[in-house]
Scaffold this active site. Structure first.
Site, PDB file in Angstrom:
ATOM      1  N   ILE A   1       0.852  -1.166   0.038  1.00 54.74           N
ATOM      2  CA  ILE A   1      -0.219   0.011  -0.096  1.00 54.74           C
ATOM      3  C   ILE A   1       0.709   1.219   0.049  1.00 54.74           C
ATOM      4  CG2 ILE A   1      -1.816   1.388   1.246  1.00 54.74           C
ATOM      5  CD1 ILE A   1      -2.879  -1.454  -0.004  1.00 54.74           C
TER       6      ILE A   1
ATOM      7  N   SER B   1     -10.531  -0.810   5.143  1.00 52.22           N
ATOM      8  CA  SER B   1      -9.849  -1.970   4.251  1.00 52.22           C
ATOM      9  C   SER B   1     -10.502  -1.879   2.976  1.00 52.22           C
ATOM     10  CB  SER B   1      -9.944  -2.904   4.935  1.00 52.22           C
ATOM     11  OG  SER B   1     -11.176  -3.510   4.582  1.00 52.22           O
ATOM     12  N   CYS B   2      -9.767  -2.325   2.109  1.00 56.11           N
ATOM     13  CA  CYS B   2     -10.113  -2.631   0.591  1.00 56.11           C
ATOM     14  C   CYS B   2     -11.430  -3.162   0.345  1.00 56.11           C
ATOM     15  CB  CYS B   2      -8.961  -3.451   0.143  1.00 56.11           C
ATOM     16  SG  CYS B   2      -8.694  -5.248   0.832  1.00 56.11           S
ATOM     17  N   ASN B   3     -11.902  -4.200   1.132  1.00 56.28           N
ATOM     18  CA  ASN B   3     -13.256  -4.702   1.239  1.00 56.28           C
ATOM     19  C   ASN B   3     -14.392  -3.616   1.643  1.00 56.28           C
ATOM     20  OD1 ASN B   3     -13.132  -7.416  -0.051  1.00 56.28           O
ATOM     21  ND2 ASN B   3     -11.832  -7.933   1.526  1.00 56.28           N
TER      22      ASN B   3
ATOM     23  N   ARG C   1      -8.883 -12.616  -2.001  1.00 53.77           N
ATOM     24  CA  ARG C   1      -7.871 -13.359  -2.703  1.00 53.77           C
ATOM     25  C   ARG C   1      -6.985 -13.913  -1.463  1.00 53.77           C
ATOM     26  NH1 ARG C   1      -5.659 -10.576   0.881  1.00 53.77           N
ATOM     27  NH2 ARG C   1      -4.519  -8.520   0.678  1.00 53.77           N
TER      28      ARG C   1
ATOM     29  N   GLN D   1      -7.642  -5.383  -4.336  1.00 57.06           N
ATOM     30  CA  GLN D   1      -7.173  -5.017  -3.009  1.00 57.06           C
ATOM     31  C   GLN D   1      -6.248  -3.940  -2.516  1.00 57.06           C
ATOM     32  OE1 GLN D   1      -6.572  -7.808  -4.373  1.00 57.06           O
ATOM     33  NE2 GLN D   1      -4.363  -8.249  -4.348  1.00 57.06           N
TER      34      GLN D   1
ATOM     35  N   GLY E   1      -5.724  -2.592   8.555  1.00 55.96           N
ATOM     36  CA  GLY E   1      -5.275  -3.331   9.346  1.00 55.96           C
ATOM     37  C   GLY E   1      -5.251  -3.057  10.628  1.00 55.96           C
TER      38      GLY E   1
ATOM     39  N   HIS F   1     -10.310  -9.335  -4.970  1.00 54.99           N
ATOM     40  CA  HIS F   1     -11.628  -9.921  -4.321  1.00 54.99           C
ATOM     41  C   HIS F   1     -12.775 -10.001  -5.190  1.00 54.99           C
ATOM     42  CE1 HIS F   1      -9.322  -9.298  -0.571  1.00 54.99           C
ATOM     43  NE2 HIS F   1      -9.022  -8.152  -0.931  1.00 54.99           N
TER      44      HIS F   1
HETATM   45  P1  NAD Z   1       3.142  -4.863   3.286  1.00 56.20           P
HETATM   46  O1  NAD Z   1       3.631  -5.972   4.456  1.00 56.20           O
HETATM   47  O2  NAD Z   1       3.214  -4.932   1.920  1.00 56.20           O
HETATM   48  O3  NAD Z   1       3.956  -3.564   3.897  1.00 56.20           O
HETATM   49  C1  NAD Z   1       4.202  -2.867   4.926  1.00 56.20           C
HETATM   50  C2  NAD Z   1       5.592  -2.251   5.067  1.00 56.20           C
HETATM   51  O4  NAD Z   1       5.774  -1.665   6.360  1.00 56.20           O
HETATM   52  C3  NAD Z   1       6.739  -2.964   4.460  1.00 56.20           C
HETATM   53  O5  NAD Z   1       7.490  -2.417   3.568  1.00 56.20           O
HETATM   54  C4  NAD Z   1       7.648  -3.143   5.692  1.00 56.20           C
HETATM   55  O6  NAD Z   1       8.955  -3.262   5.532  1.00 56.20           O
HETATM   56  C5  NAD Z   1       7.374  -1.980   6.507  1.00 56.20           C
HETATM   57  N1  NAD Z   1       7.486  -2.079   8.045  1.00 56.20           N
HETATM   58  C6  NAD Z   1       7.061  -2.915   8.698  1.00 56.20           C
HETATM   59  N2  NAD Z   1       7.418  -2.650  10.111  1.00 56.20           N
HETATM   60  C7  NAD Z   1       7.687  -1.335  10.054  1.00 56.20           C
HETATM   61  C8  NAD Z   1       7.938  -0.168  11.164  1.00 56.20           C
HETATM   62  N3  NAD Z   1       7.819  -0.488  12.399  1.00 56.20           N
HETATM   63  N4  NAD Z   1       8.295   0.740  10.887  1.00 56.20           N
HETATM   64  C9  NAD Z   1       8.301   1.214   9.350  1.00 56.20           C
HETATM   65  N5  NAD Z   1       7.891   0.386   8.487  1.00 56.20           N
HETATM   66  C10 NAD Z   1       7.603  -0.965   8.716  1.00 56.20           C
HETATM   67  O7  NAD Z   1       1.724  -4.468   3.813  1.00 56.20           O
HETATM   68  P2  NAD Z   1       0.586  -3.850   3.178  1.00 56.20           P
HETATM   69  O8  NAD Z   1      -0.161  -4.981   2.579  1.00 56.20           O
HETATM   70  O9  NAD Z   1       0.988  -2.686   2.604  1.00 56.20           O
HETATM   71  O10 NAD Z   1      -0.484  -3.446   4.539  1.00 56.20           O
HETATM   72  C11 NAD Z   1      -0.269  -2.324   5.055  1.00 56.20           C
HETATM   73  C12 NAD Z   1      -1.662  -1.855   5.520  1.00 56.20           C
HETATM   74  O11 NAD Z   1      -2.585  -1.541   4.693  1.00 56.20           O
HETATM   75  C13 NAD Z   1      -2.145  -2.864   6.576  1.00 56.20           C
HETATM   76  O12 NAD Z   1      -2.778  -2.310   7.637  1.00 56.20           O
HETATM   77  C14 NAD Z   1      -3.091  -3.601   5.726  1.00 56.20           C
HETATM   78  O13 NAD Z   1      -4.123  -4.321   6.479  1.00 56.20           O
HETATM   79  C15 NAD Z   1      -3.804  -2.566   5.003  1.00 56.20           C
HETATM   80  N6  NAD Z   1      -4.245  -2.838   3.931  1.00 56.20           N
HETATM   81  C16 NAD Z   1      -3.742  -3.863   2.733  1.00 56.20           C
HETATM   82  C17 NAD Z   1      -4.030  -4.151   1.606  1.00 56.20           C
HETATM   83  C18 NAD Z   1      -3.871  -5.152   0.868  1.00 56.20           C
HETATM   84  O14 NAD Z   1      -4.177  -6.030   0.062  1.00 56.20           O
HETATM   85  N7  NAD Z   1      -2.022  -5.356   0.740  1.00 56.20           N
HETATM   86  C19 NAD Z   1      -5.404  -3.646   1.300  1.00 56.20           C
HETATM   87  C20 NAD Z   1      -5.797  -2.520   2.101  1.00 56.20           C
HETATM   88  C21 NAD Z   1      -5.368  -2.208   3.285  1.00 56.20           C
END
Ligand code: NAD
Length: 339
Positions: free
Chosen positions: A12, A139-141, A168, A301, A110, A220
């Site tokens: 994201i 969230s995305c959904n 997914r 998503q 999240g 999704h």
């Molecule tokens: P991700 O794991 O792809 O990315 C998270 C990033 O944060 C990574 O680059 C990691 O290196 C970094 N990170 C971890 N701990 C850290 C810290 N303490 N300080 C700084 N950086 C740190 O995760 P994502 O899928 O991008 O999800 C991020 C948020 O977005 C979550 O809350 C998730 O629920 C939400 N979200 C994800 C999606 C999806 O489909 N991937 C969709 C909607 C919302």
């Protein structure tokens, strides 16, 4: 110029960074990672200053040719607002830092609603975000559900929503997640958390959701049924979706009946990362029987929340008071013309 920091440059975070960089009224002042990775090299290539959660990793980054500008606090101190896109529950741990440094922050889906105390969707409650220190983009959904429910509620009033989410299993780059060969009820209990999450944005809606996870990474798929308060019309529902800046129709003529074909279509449209920022609603699925509406919608998503984060920035900074203006600015800068 609004100075934006991205804490957590992952799935994201990297998308929001590019979306912010495309806006005329915002700029990226830095992005953060925990360790060297492919994404860190992309950040460097894009010209985003790289910061580390833990400076102990500085020399391992520099040995690989990655320039490190400092730690996360150094980054946050320069920002007007932080996009916290760290993995679920890490945002809650970061909140005291944002409080101590007096900076605004946007959390992702999240995190629990309580982390920000306010959950955001551009269509539903943009004006309520104006001036806030904290918000959470749902969230995305939930984002996909809120868009279509709000649009139907404005037109007809929505008495009840029932939705099944076929989710997914992982994002394309997540090689260690599954399932590989199963349909997993997630959760097996009903309702799933998605309905209650919609209520954080649209508290007056009656909704029950059920969810399962399947072995795919693309998108999704939602099967939605709504009881409308008034008699509906298929033509009018189609017209509302056509006019909506963040919902699009997957047309009968395209022959698309799957997430895979829709993703291919987004690729062929030349979308950045083949992202589908809008709800992809299957035209042929839209059925209205009296007060009952049925449809299928695909939700990418990794993408739909990205544009919401950009609008949340303007709302919280108070620079644009009209949601329609912000949505237009965001969409135009990203080349989003809904399907
Ligand atoms: P991700 O794991 O792809 O990315 C998270 C990033 O944060 C990574 O680059 C990691 O290196 C970094 N990170 C971890 N701990 C850290 C810290 N303490 N300080 C700084 N950086 C740190 O995760 P994502 O899928 O991008 O999800 C991020 C948020 O977005 C979550 O809350 C998730 O629920 C939400 N979200 C994800 C999606 C999806 O489909 N991937 C969709 C909607 C919302």
């Amino acid at each position: 110029m609004i100075k934006v920091a991205i804490n957590g440059y992952g799935t994201i975070g990297k998308r929001v960074a590019d979306a912010v960089a495309a806006q005329k009224d915002m700029k990226i002042i830095g992005v953060s990672k925990t360790r060297p990775s492919a994404e860190a090299f992309i950040a460097q290539q894009r010209g985003y200053p790289l910061y580390l959660a833990d400076l102990a990793k500085k020399s391992s980054c520099e040995n690989l040719g990655l320039k490190v500008s400092g730690n996360v606090e150094d980054m946050i101190k320069q920002a007007d607002i932080v996009i916290d896109a760290t993995p679920g529950d890490v945002g809650a741990k970061n909140k005291p830092v944002y409080e101590r440094l007096g900076v605004k922050a946007i959390f992702q889906g999240g995190e629990e609603h309580e982390v920000a105390g306010f959950s955001f969707n551009s269509d539903c409650n943009y004006k309520d975000a104006i001036g806030r220190q904290f918000a959470r983009v749902v969230s995305c959904n939930t984002t996909g559900l809120c868009r279509i429910i709000q649009a139907m509620d404005k037109e007809y009033g929505v008495a009840k929503v029932r939705a099944v989410m076929v989710r997914r299993g992982s994002d394309p780059g997540e090689v260690k997640k599954g399932p590989i060969d199963a349909v997993v009820l997630n959760p097996v209990t009903i309702p799933s958390h998605h309905g209650p999450d919609v209520l954080t944005v649209l508290p007056h809606i009656q909704i029950v959701t059920m969810a399962m996870i399947v072995p795919t990474t693309m998108m999704h798929m939602h099967a939605i049924q709504m009881d409308l308060a008034k008699q509906g019309s298929r033509e009018r529902v189609i017209e509302i979706i056509e006019r909506h800046p963040r919902m699009g129709l997957v047309r009968k003529g395209t022959g698309i009946t799957s997430t895979a074909e829709l993703k291919e279509y987004a690729m062929d449209l030349g979308r950045c990362r083949a992202d589908l920022w809008e709800n992809g609603i299957f035209e042929e699925s839209i059925s209205v029987a009296g007060k009952e509406l049925y449809l299928f919608q695909a939700i990418h998503q990794e993408a739909d929340v990205v544009v919401e984060n950009v609008d949340a920035i303007r709302a919280m900074m108070g620079t644009v008071k009209d949601p329609a203006v912000s949505v237009r600015m965001t969409n135009e800068a990203m080349g989003l013309k809904a399907l």
